[in-house]
Design an enzyme around this catalytic site. Structure first.
Site, PDB file in Angstrom:
ATOM      1  N   THR A 115     -42.305  91.693  61.652  1.00 51.28           N
ATOM      2  CA  THR A 115     -41.319  91.228  62.618  1.00 51.28           C
ATOM      3  C   THR A 115     -40.421  90.200  61.943  1.00 51.28           C
ATOM      4  O   THR A 115     -40.731  89.698  60.849  1.00 51.28           O
ATOM      5  CB  THR A 115     -41.974  90.640  63.878  1.00 51.28           C
ATOM      6  OG1 THR A 115     -40.988  90.474  64.901  1.00 51.28           O
ATOM      7  CG2 THR A 115     -42.639  89.300  63.598  1.00 51.28           C
ATOM      8  N   TYR A 116     -39.318  89.918  62.602  1.00 49.20           N
ATOM      9  CA  TYR A 116     -38.351  88.940  62.104  1.00 49.20           C
ATOM     10  C   TYR A 116     -38.359  87.727  63.015  1.00 49.20           C
ATOM     11  O   TYR A 116     -38.448  87.859  64.240  1.00 49.20           O
ATOM     12  CB  TYR A 116     -36.937  89.546  62.082  1.00 49.20           C
ATOM     13  CG  TYR A 116     -35.846  88.510  61.930  1.00 49.20           C
ATOM     14  CD1 TYR A 116     -35.582  87.938  60.685  1.00 49.20           C
ATOM     15  CD2 TYR A 116     -35.085  88.091  63.023  1.00 49.20           C
ATOM     16  CE1 TYR A 116     -34.587  86.970  60.545  1.00 49.20           C
ATOM     17  CE2 TYR A 116     -34.094  87.135  62.877  1.00 49.20           C
ATOM     18  CZ  TYR A 116     -33.855  86.570  61.646  1.00 49.20           C
ATOM     19  OH  TYR A 116     -32.890  85.614  61.500  1.00 49.20           O
ATOM     20  N   HIS A 117     -38.241  86.543  62.410  1.00 43.17           N
ATOM     21  CA  HIS A 117     -37.995  85.315  63.163  1.00 43.17           C
ATOM     22  C   HIS A 117     -36.792  84.613  62.544  1.00 43.17           C
ATOM     23  O   HIS A 117     -36.601  84.642  61.314  1.00 43.17           O
ATOM     24  CB  HIS A 117     -39.197  84.371  63.121  1.00 43.17           C
ATOM     25  CG  HIS A 117     -40.410  84.902  63.801  1.00 43.17           C
ATOM     26  ND1 HIS A 117     -40.375  85.540  65.020  1.00 43.17           N
ATOM     27  CD2 HIS A 117     -41.725  84.890  63.429  1.00 43.17           C
ATOM     28  CE1 HIS A 117     -41.595  85.893  65.375  1.00 43.17           C
ATOM     29  NE2 HIS A 117     -42.431  85.514  64.425  1.00 43.17           N
TER      30      HIS A 117
ATOM     31  N   ILE B  51     -44.405  90.962  70.750  1.00 43.15           N
ATOM     32  CA  ILE B  51     -45.671  90.298  71.071  1.00 43.15           C
ATOM     33  C   ILE B  51     -46.669  90.581  69.958  1.00 43.15           C
ATOM     34  O   ILE B  51     -46.820  91.728  69.525  1.00 43.15           O
ATOM     35  CB  ILE B  51     -46.232  90.786  72.417  1.00 43.15           C
ATOM     36  CG1 ILE B  51     -45.289  90.397  73.557  1.00 43.15           C
ATOM     37  CG2 ILE B  51     -47.635  90.228  72.680  1.00 43.15           C
ATOM     38  CD1 ILE B  51     -45.696  90.935  74.908  1.00 43.15           C
TER      39      ILE B  51
ATOM     40  N   CYS C 270     -41.909  96.003  63.924  1.00 43.61           N
ATOM     41  CA  CYS C 270     -43.172  96.396  64.557  1.00 43.61           C
ATOM     42  C   CYS C 270     -43.554  97.836  64.221  1.00 43.61           C
ATOM     43  O   CYS C 270     -44.318  98.469  64.953  1.00 43.61           O
ATOM     44  CB  CYS C 270     -43.111  96.198  66.069  1.00 43.61           C
ATOM     45  SG  CYS C 270     -42.781  94.493  66.550  1.00 43.61           S
TER      46      CYS C 270
ATOM     47  N   ILE D  80     -45.318  85.319  71.543  1.00 44.95           N
ATOM     48  CA  ILE D  80     -44.162  86.168  71.831  1.00 44.95           C
ATOM     49  C   ILE D  80     -42.927  85.633  71.113  1.00 44.95           C
ATOM     50  O   ILE D  80     -42.871  84.460  70.732  1.00 44.95           O
ATOM     51  CB  ILE D  80     -43.866  86.246  73.345  1.00 44.95           C
ATOM     52  CG1 ILE D  80     -43.313  84.909  73.861  1.00 44.95           C
ATOM     53  CG2 ILE D  80     -45.103  86.654  74.132  1.00 44.95           C
ATOM     54  CD1 ILE D  80     -42.716  84.986  75.250  1.00 44.95           C
ATOM     55  N   SER D  81     -41.947  86.511  70.942  1.00 46.83           N
ATOM     56  CA  SER D  81     -40.617  86.082  70.481  1.00 46.83           C
ATOM     57  C   SER D  81     -39.588  86.778  71.353  1.00 46.83           C
ATOM     58  O   SER D  81     -39.616  88.001  71.516  1.00 46.83           O
ATOM     59  CB  SER D  81     -40.402  86.418  69.005  1.00 46.83           C
ATOM     60  OG  SER D  81     -40.562  87.803  68.759  1.00 46.83           O
TER      61      SER D  81
ATOM     62  N   GLU E 216     -47.353  94.521  63.159  1.00 47.01           N
ATOM     63  CA  GLU E 216     -46.772  94.881  61.875  1.00 47.01           C
ATOM     64  C   GLU E 216     -45.707  93.862  61.477  1.00 47.01           C
ATOM     65  O   GLU E 216     -45.885  92.674  61.715  1.00 47.01           O
ATOM     66  CB  GLU E 216     -46.260  96.321  61.974  1.00 47.01           C
ATOM     67  CG  GLU E 216     -47.392  97.268  62.391  1.00 47.01           C
ATOM     68  CD  GLU E 216     -47.030  98.727  62.398  1.00 47.01           C
ATOM     69  OE1 GLU E 216     -46.370  99.189  61.446  1.00 47.01           O
ATOM     70  OE2 GLU E 216     -47.413  99.429  63.359  1.00 47.01           O
TER      71      GLU E 216
END
EC number: 2.3.1.181
Length: 251
Positions: free
Chosen positions: A100-102, A176, A206, A189-190, A98
């Site tokens: 996610t943040y980076h 993930i 997520c 992955i983060s 779903e």
């Protein structure tokens, strides 16, 4: 007498050694990109590299990057989970999962492996990625855990108030999300090293509400990204086999 608090159900570990390969071409390219990589550039690089790996024209690879602040939407993302759509750019990722943040301070590892050569089992591969993160955290005496109903790696926070149902508080430290094409994996992955945790408030990470997010620095560990990279590499090799350092330009 008080009833015991409910405990989260751990997921059983897979046998990560099943993902190792041997032979003269077994080394995975280990590539660290300096600076902040625009998300479209990462997508383009993965698309081209996955095709080359599938054709047998390039080695498998792990690309480690940091991105500028942004949100990504996986294939199961729900519109209502994007709480602040104008806060940061939003990209369709094409991976499973779903929102996610980076962003800066978060180590994103894009993992491009040929599961035909290793083990064509997607669920076991996800567990192996979790195992990699858990082993990395263990080097800092942080206990990362799997959850039966939640992908990713979680850390118990007994110092925080329990959830309304009495369940002990937990924070997510690593996400993930993967995609496969012709049995070659991409995305990955983060791991939260030292991102701005307030940036996660623009989404339901997520799709999981009721839990928080944390990082190594938030847990009281003043680590640097190069140090974490070194630990991640050693733990990756335990699970997936040898690596060979490459520059991004040469890859």
């Amino acid at each position: 007498m008080d009833a015991p608090l409910p405990q989260p159900k751990p997921r059983l570990a897979t046998q990560p050694e099943h993902f190792r390969t041997e032979g003269p071409n077994a080394a995975v390219d280990w590539i660290i990109h300096d600076g902040l990589m625009p998300y479209p550039q990462a997508l383009d690089w993965m698309e081209r590299r996955v095709e080359a790996i599938a054709r047998g024209d390039a080695p498998e690879a792990v690309l480690l990057v940091e991105h500028p602040p942004l949100y990504t939407a996986g294939t199961s993302a729900q519109a209502g989970d994007l709480l602040q759509p104008d806060r940061f750019p939003v990209f369709a990722a094409g991976r499973g999962g779903e929102y996610t943040y980076h962003g800066p301070g978060q180590r994103v590892a894009y993992v491009l492996l040929d599961l035909k050569r290793r083990r064509p089992d997607i669920r076991a591969f996800v567990s192996a990625l979790e195992h990699w993160v858990i082993e990395t955290l263990a080097q800092y005496q942080v206990r990362g855990e799997r959850r039966e109903d939640r992908v990713g790696v979680w850390v118990r926070r007994p110092e925080k108030a329990p959830l309304p149902d009495g369940t002990p508080a937990e924070d997510k430290i690593a996400a993930i999300g993967i995609r496969l094409r012709r049995w070659v994996t991409f995305h990955g992955i983060s791991l939260n090293v030292d991102p701005d945790l307030s940036h996660f408030s623009g989404i339901v990470p997520c799709g999981i509400s009721g839990h928080g997010v944390t990082s190594l620095v938030d847990l009281g560990l003043p680590v640097s990204m190069p140090e974490v990279d070194s630990v991640m590499r050693a733990c990756f090799e335990q699970v997936f086999g040898p690596t060979e350092a490459r520059s991004f330009e040469a890859a």
